[in-house]
Write a protein that holds these residues in place. Structure first.
Motif, PDB file in Angstrom:
ATOM      1  N   MET A 172      41.248  21.915  49.957  1.00 59.99           N
ATOM      2  CA  MET A 172      41.070  22.223  51.370  1.00 59.99           C
ATOM      3  C   MET A 172      40.578  21.020  52.161  1.00 59.99           C
ATOM      4  O   MET A 172      40.950  20.821  53.312  1.00 59.99           O
ATOM      5  CB  MET A 172      40.064  23.357  51.519  1.00 59.99           C
ATOM      6  CG  MET A 172      40.600  24.659  51.027  1.00 59.99           C
ATOM      7  SD  MET A 172      39.369  25.911  51.218  1.00 59.99           S
ATOM      8  CE  MET A 172      40.198  27.277  50.483  1.00 59.99           C
ATOM      9  N   LEU A 211      46.644  36.544  50.770  1.00 60.67           N
ATOM     10  CA  LEU A 211      45.277  36.112  50.506  1.00 60.67           C
ATOM     11  C   LEU A 211      44.341  36.580  51.611  1.00 60.67           C
ATOM     12  O   LEU A 211      43.187  36.903  51.366  1.00 60.67           O
ATOM     13  CB  LEU A 211      45.208  34.588  50.372  1.00 60.67           C
ATOM     14  CG  LEU A 211      45.963  34.020  49.181  1.00 60.67           C
ATOM     15  CD1 LEU A 211      45.790  32.522  49.116  1.00 60.67           C
ATOM     16  CD2 LEU A 211      45.482  34.658  47.906  1.00 60.67           C
ATOM     17  N   ASP A 253      48.243  32.918  55.389  1.00 65.34           N
ATOM     18  CA  ASP A 253      48.686  33.444  54.115  1.00 65.34           C
ATOM     19  C   ASP A 253      48.314  34.915  54.074  1.00 65.34           C
ATOM     20  O   ASP A 253      47.177  35.267  53.807  1.00 65.34           O
ATOM     21  CB  ASP A 253      48.001  32.661  52.999  1.00 65.34           C
ATOM     22  CG  ASP A 253      48.712  32.864  51.695  1.00 65.34           C
ATOM     23  OD1 ASP A 253      49.025  34.015  51.392  1.00 65.34           O
ATOM     24  OD2 ASP A 253      48.953  31.862  51.005  1.00 65.34           O
ATOM     25  N   LEU A 300      39.406  23.980  44.643  1.00 65.11           N
ATOM     26  CA  LEU A 300      39.772  24.511  45.957  1.00 65.11           C
ATOM     27  C   LEU A 300      39.116  23.690  47.062  1.00 65.11           C
ATOM     28  O   LEU A 300      39.723  23.421  48.100  1.00 65.11           O
ATOM     29  CB  LEU A 300      39.352  25.973  46.070  1.00 65.11           C
ATOM     30  CG  LEU A 300      40.290  26.990  45.443  1.00 65.11           C
ATOM     31  CD1 LEU A 300      39.695  28.373  45.550  1.00 65.11           C
ATOM     32  CD2 LEU A 300      41.635  26.969  46.147  1.00 65.11           C
ATOM     33  N   TYR A 323      34.917  33.137  46.017  1.00 65.41           N
ATOM     34  CA  TYR A 323      36.349  33.122  46.332  1.00 65.41           C
ATOM     35  C   TYR A 323      36.667  33.917  47.588  1.00 65.41           C
ATOM     36  O   TYR A 323      37.591  33.572  48.324  1.00 65.41           O
ATOM     37  CB  TYR A 323      37.168  33.662  45.157  1.00 65.41           C
ATOM     38  CG  TYR A 323      37.288  32.649  44.061  1.00 65.41           C
ATOM     39  CD1 TYR A 323      38.107  31.553  44.218  1.00 65.41           C
ATOM     40  CD2 TYR A 323      36.538  32.764  42.910  1.00 65.41           C
ATOM     41  CE1 TYR A 323      38.193  30.595  43.238  1.00 65.41           C
ATOM     42  CE2 TYR A 323      36.618  31.817  41.929  1.00 65.41           C
ATOM     43  CZ  TYR A 323      37.445  30.737  42.090  1.00 65.41           C
ATOM     44  OH  TYR A 323      37.514  29.786  41.133  1.00 65.41           O
ATOM     45  N   LEU A 372      44.870  29.214  42.389  1.00 65.90           N
ATOM     46  CA  LEU A 372      44.536  30.616  42.135  1.00 65.90           C
ATOM     47  C   LEU A 372      45.232  31.126  40.881  1.00 65.90           C
ATOM     48  O   LEU A 372      44.689  31.944  40.133  1.00 65.90           O
ATOM     49  CB  LEU A 372      44.933  31.474  43.331  1.00 65.90           C
ATOM     50  CG  LEU A 372      44.058  31.245  44.546  1.00 65.90           C
ATOM     51  CD1 LEU A 372      44.553  32.084  45.702  1.00 65.90           C
ATOM     52  CD2 LEU A 372      42.619  31.597  44.231  1.00 65.90           C
ATOM     53  N   VAL A 375      35.900  31.548  50.465  1.00 63.02           N
ATOM     54  CA  VAL A 375      36.790  30.393  50.497  1.00 63.02           C
ATOM     55  C   VAL A 375      38.201  30.813  50.897  1.00 63.02           C
ATOM     56  O   VAL A 375      38.835  30.186  51.758  1.00 63.02           O
ATOM     57  CB  VAL A 375      36.795  29.698  49.120  1.00 63.02           C
ATOM     58  CG1 VAL A 375      37.848  28.616  49.081  1.00 63.02           C
ATOM     59  CG2 VAL A 375      35.441  29.127  48.816  1.00 63.02           C
ATOM     60  N   LEU A 376      38.689  31.910  50.292  1.00 57.04           N
ATOM     61  CA  LEU A 376      40.058  32.341  50.587  1.00 57.04           C
ATOM     62  C   LEU A 376      40.170  32.882  52.006  1.00 57.04           C
ATOM     63  O   LEU A 376      41.170  32.626  52.688  1.00 57.04           O
ATOM     64  CB  LEU A 376      40.507  33.397  49.583  1.00 57.04           C
ATOM     65  CG  LEU A 376      40.672  32.859  48.173  1.00 57.04           C
ATOM     66  CD1 LEU A 376      41.154  33.949  47.247  1.00 57.04           C
ATOM     67  CD2 LEU A 376      41.625  31.684  48.142  1.00 57.04           C
ATOM     68  N   TRP A 401      40.330  29.925  54.261  1.00 60.42           N
ATOM     69  CA  TRP A 401      41.574  29.165  54.183  1.00 60.42           C
ATOM     70  C   TRP A 401      42.744  29.950  54.747  1.00 60.42           C
ATOM     71  O   TRP A 401      43.576  29.422  55.484  1.00 60.42           O
ATOM     72  CB  TRP A 401      41.851  28.777  52.730  1.00 60.42           C
ATOM     73  CG  TRP A 401      43.069  27.935  52.584  1.00 60.42           C
ATOM     74  CD1 TRP A 401      43.175  26.606  52.861  1.00 60.42           C
ATOM     75  CD2 TRP A 401      44.361  28.369  52.160  1.00 60.42           C
ATOM     76  NE1 TRP A 401      44.448  26.183  52.630  1.00 60.42           N
ATOM     77  CE2 TRP A 401      45.198  27.239  52.197  1.00 60.42           C
ATOM     78  CE3 TRP A 401      44.877  29.593  51.754  1.00 60.42           C
ATOM     79  CZ2 TRP A 401      46.537  27.305  51.839  1.00 60.42           C
ATOM     80  CZ3 TRP A 401      46.207  29.655  51.394  1.00 60.42           C
ATOM     81  CH2 TRP A 401      47.027  28.521  51.437  1.00 60.42           C
ATOM     82  N   LEU A 423      43.213  30.096  38.132  1.00 58.15           N
ATOM     83  CA  LEU A 423      42.046  30.984  38.065  1.00 58.15           C
ATOM     84  C   LEU A 423      42.392  32.260  37.296  1.00 58.15           C
ATOM     85  O   LEU A 423      41.625  32.712  36.437  1.00 58.15           O
ATOM     86  CB  LEU A 423      41.582  31.325  39.483  1.00 58.15           C
ATOM     87  CG  LEU A 423      40.542  32.438  39.597  1.00 58.15           C
ATOM     88  CD1 LEU A 423      39.235  31.959  39.017  1.00 58.15           C
ATOM     89  CD2 LEU A 423      40.365  32.858  41.039  1.00 58.15           C
ATOM     90  N   VAL A 444      36.332  26.404  41.912  1.00 58.54           N
ATOM     91  CA  VAL A 444      35.845  26.350  43.291  1.00 58.54           C
ATOM     92  C   VAL A 444      35.870  24.911  43.788  1.00 58.54           C
ATOM     93  O   VAL A 444      36.240  24.636  44.936  1.00 58.54           O
ATOM     94  CB  VAL A 444      34.425  26.948  43.381  1.00 58.54           C
ATOM     95  CG1 VAL A 444      33.899  26.842  44.786  1.00 58.54           C
ATOM     96  CG2 VAL A 444      34.433  28.391  42.947  1.00 58.54           C
ATOM     97  N   VAL A 466      47.103  25.707  46.891  1.00 54.30           N
ATOM     98  CA  VAL A 466      46.092  26.759  46.795  1.00 54.30           C
ATOM     99  C   VAL A 466      46.579  27.878  45.881  1.00 54.30           C
ATOM    100  O   VAL A 466      45.832  28.410  45.056  1.00 54.30           O
ATOM    101  CB  VAL A 466      45.728  27.302  48.189  1.00 54.30           C
ATOM    102  CG1 VAL A 466      44.842  28.513  48.079  1.00 54.30           C
ATOM    103  CG2 VAL A 466      45.030  26.233  48.992  1.00 54.30           C
ATOM    104  N   HIS A 467      47.873  28.209  45.976  1.00 58.17           N
ATOM    105  CA  HIS A 467      48.419  29.244  45.101  1.00 58.17           C
ATOM    106  C   HIS A 467      48.385  28.797  43.641  1.00 58.17           C
ATOM    107  O   HIS A 467      48.084  29.583  42.748  1.00 58.17           O
ATOM    108  CB  HIS A 467      49.850  29.582  45.520  1.00 58.17           C
ATOM    109  CG  HIS A 467      49.929  30.272  46.848  1.00 58.17           C
ATOM    110  ND1 HIS A 467      51.081  30.420  47.555  1.00 58.17           N
ATOM    111  CD2 HIS A 467      48.957  30.825  47.609  1.00 58.17           C
ATOM    112  CE1 HIS A 467      50.843  31.052  48.682  1.00 58.17           C
ATOM    113  NE2 HIS A 467      49.555  31.297  48.742  1.00 58.17           N
TER     114      HIS A 467
END
Lengths: 190, 352
Positions: free
Chosen positions: A80, B79, B76, A76, B138, A38, B141-142, B145, A41, A73, A34-35
């Motif tokens: 997920m 985030l 996290d 992600l 985002y 991002l 979603v973030l 998560w 992004l 998106v 995920v990092h």
């Protein structure tokens, strides 16, 4: 202060470029997927900023709309959905892909170097007005891009769209096949 | 130089404070409206008609403890803290490209105010709005998560699929309007809609492009995560999904961004399809009076659509997720494409 005003564009360029490169490094160094996503992004957004700096506002908007707002998106979403966190990271630094990656990097670098040496990139970047002119009239970047795509480069544009369509159909075929294999049926359900 | 900066600062301050002030008002309208539709009274204890209820709510939210599920492995923290800020920043910064009144060339401190819009020289117009609004997903979603909670994660996954799907329908349904007005600038879109057809039908885009208007409004509901499309929250199945773990002002940031998004969506509906600040047969007076009248007309139209959002929320039940996806891909996108094909055909026939 005077220095800042005189070199404003350059300073913004170097800040954006540095952040974009840092984002790119982050994509491959972060442990958590995920990092990494991002980080990519962030790179996309910085590149959009670079487009704005070169007066290519339409490209910047499309960069954010398509790459940052759409494709990332979906990345992600996939990360997920399959919960990549649980996958064990394989300690492979140079896999079998490495030679191909090096080759691709060298080719892209050569292309950029050729463009710079031939003066093509510098000419296109040096005159922002060229990105906003349609038929000798200054209208705006969106109109200029549309004019070029649908007049001068119509055939390549259509060819690219057909290639994309083929890729999409291929992806759906693969998806249907694996879905029917999973269920042990001849035909996939919806 | 300083006058120019002052004008911009005034615009930014006025627009953002009006947007944020609308949030408590909308909360009151929503609660009283829900009560009215369900034949109840609603909040009526604090102040006349319960009007001070939102202030009490705000004080409650500010003074509550701000919990972070930090003891749990897998949360996290960075985030988790970032997500509500993204929601609010995106919601407010989208609005800078939205014009909200007619400017007959007014001056403030000897400097032209350049139209009632925060960023008048942004020649991208609606493209900017779509680009920035597409980043709003985002936050959801973030948040989903980073909470490290199965329900929140489900909310985040649903949000990413839903918002990307309905963004397509939303963008395509605007193409017809942009083709007719020949510009990406929202001010040009409004100017194009002034006047009437046959002397009594307003030249609003909703009449020739009714399909586009319907798809845009439905997609706007989906993009703002309002019922019947609030599967991201779905309190019955997901325990409010992505913001289950949030409390205090971080929860409030999500809450406020939802209402700011509603204001932006209503403004876009009014500008694109309902003539913006124009009224047929009504000539705007000159000077500041005209500007105030045009802003008033715009505000009344936006207020109607804000009420429409509330009205629909307490009238329709929630979709199932497969129904939502089927509607988005198999109905909305083909309809939006049909709209722009019809508009294109109409324009081509007229030019024959």
């Amino acid at each position: 202060m005077a220095f800042l005003v005189a070199h404003f564009t350059q300073i913004v360029f170097y800040v954006l470029a540095l952040l974009a490169v840092l984002g790119g490094i982050g994509v491959v160094t972060f442990k958590n997927p995920v990092h990494s996503a991002l980080s990519l992004l962030g790179t996309f957004l910085m590149v959009a900023g670079l487009f704005v700096l070169r007066h290519a506002e339409f490209l910047a908007a499309v960069q954010v709309l398509v790459y940052a707002g759409g494709i990332m998106v979906l990345f992600l979403f996939v990360i997920m959905l399959v919960n990549v966190k649980k996958l064990q990271p394989e300690a492979v630094f140079l896999s079998a892909q490495a030679p191909m990656a090096v080759l691709a990097g060298v080719l892209v670098g050569a292309l950029v170097a050729f463009g710079l040496l031939a003066g093509k990139l510098a000419a296109a970047g040096g005159v922002p007005a060229a990105l906003q002119t349609v038929d000798g009239k200054v209208l705006g970047n969106t109109e200029a891009v549309g004019w070029l795509l649908y007049r001068q480069y119509l055939v390549p544009f259509e060819v690219v769209s057909v290639v994309l369509l083929v890729a999409m159909v291929g992806a759906i075929v693969f998806g249907l096949k694996s879905a029917s294999l999973d269920r042990g049926e001849g035909r996939a359900e919806r | 130089m300083w006058a120019e900066i002052l004008v911009i600062v005034i615009k930014v301050v006025v627009v953002s404070s009006v947007l944020l002030t609308l949030v408590p008002i909308m909360v009151w309208v929503e609660r009283r409206g829900a009560a009215m539709i369900q034949d109840r009274l609603g909040p009526n204890r604090v102040g006349p008609f319960g009007l001070l209820q939102p202030i009490v709510d705000a004080v409650k939210l500010i003074t509550k403890e701000d919990l972070t599920p930090s003891g749990v492995k897998g949360v996290d923290r960075l985030l988790y803290l970032l997500a509500p800020s993204i929601a609010l920043v995106v919601a407010i910064s989208v609005f800078i490209a939205v014009p909200f009144g007619f400017d007959p060339g007014l001056k403030l401190f000897g400097h032209a105010i350049d139209g009632f819009i925060v960023a008048p020289n942004l020649n991208l117009g609606i493209l900017y709005i779509f680009a920035i609004a597409s980043l709003g997903v985002y936050s959801v979603v973030l948040a989903g998560w980073a909470s490290n909670n199965k329900y929140s994660l489900m909310g985040g996954i649903r949000a990413s699929a839903q918002m990307v799907s309905y963004e397509l329908a939303m963008t395509i349904s605007v193409v017809g309007v942009l083709m007719v007005s020949g510009s990406f600038g929202l001010q040009d879109v409004v100017l194009h809609q002034s006047g009437t057809w046959f002397g009594f039908i307003p030249r609003w885009n909703v009449f020739p492009q009714i399909i586009g208007a319907i798809t845009f409004i439905v997609a706007a509901f989906a993009e703002t995560n309002r019922l019947p499309f609030d599967l991201v929250e779905a309190e019955a199945e997901l325990v409010v999904g992505y913001h289950t773990e949030y409390s205090s002002m971080r929860f409030a940031a999500f809450f406020m961004s939802e209402y700011v998004n509603m204001v932006t969506a209503s403004s876009l509906i009014v500008i694109l399809f309902f003539g913006g600040w124009t009224l047929p047969g009504f000539a705007t007076p000159a000077g500041w009076l005209g500007a105030l009248v045009s802003i008033g007309i715009f505000a009344v139209k936006v207020a109607f659509f804000l009420w429409f959002f509330v009205w629909v929320r307490w009238t329709l039940p929630r979709f199932r997720f497969d129904q939502l996806m089927a509607l988005g891909w198999k109905t909305m996108i083909p309809l939006a494409v049909l709209n722009f094909l019809l508009v294109g055909a109409g324009m081509a026939l007229r030019n024959l």
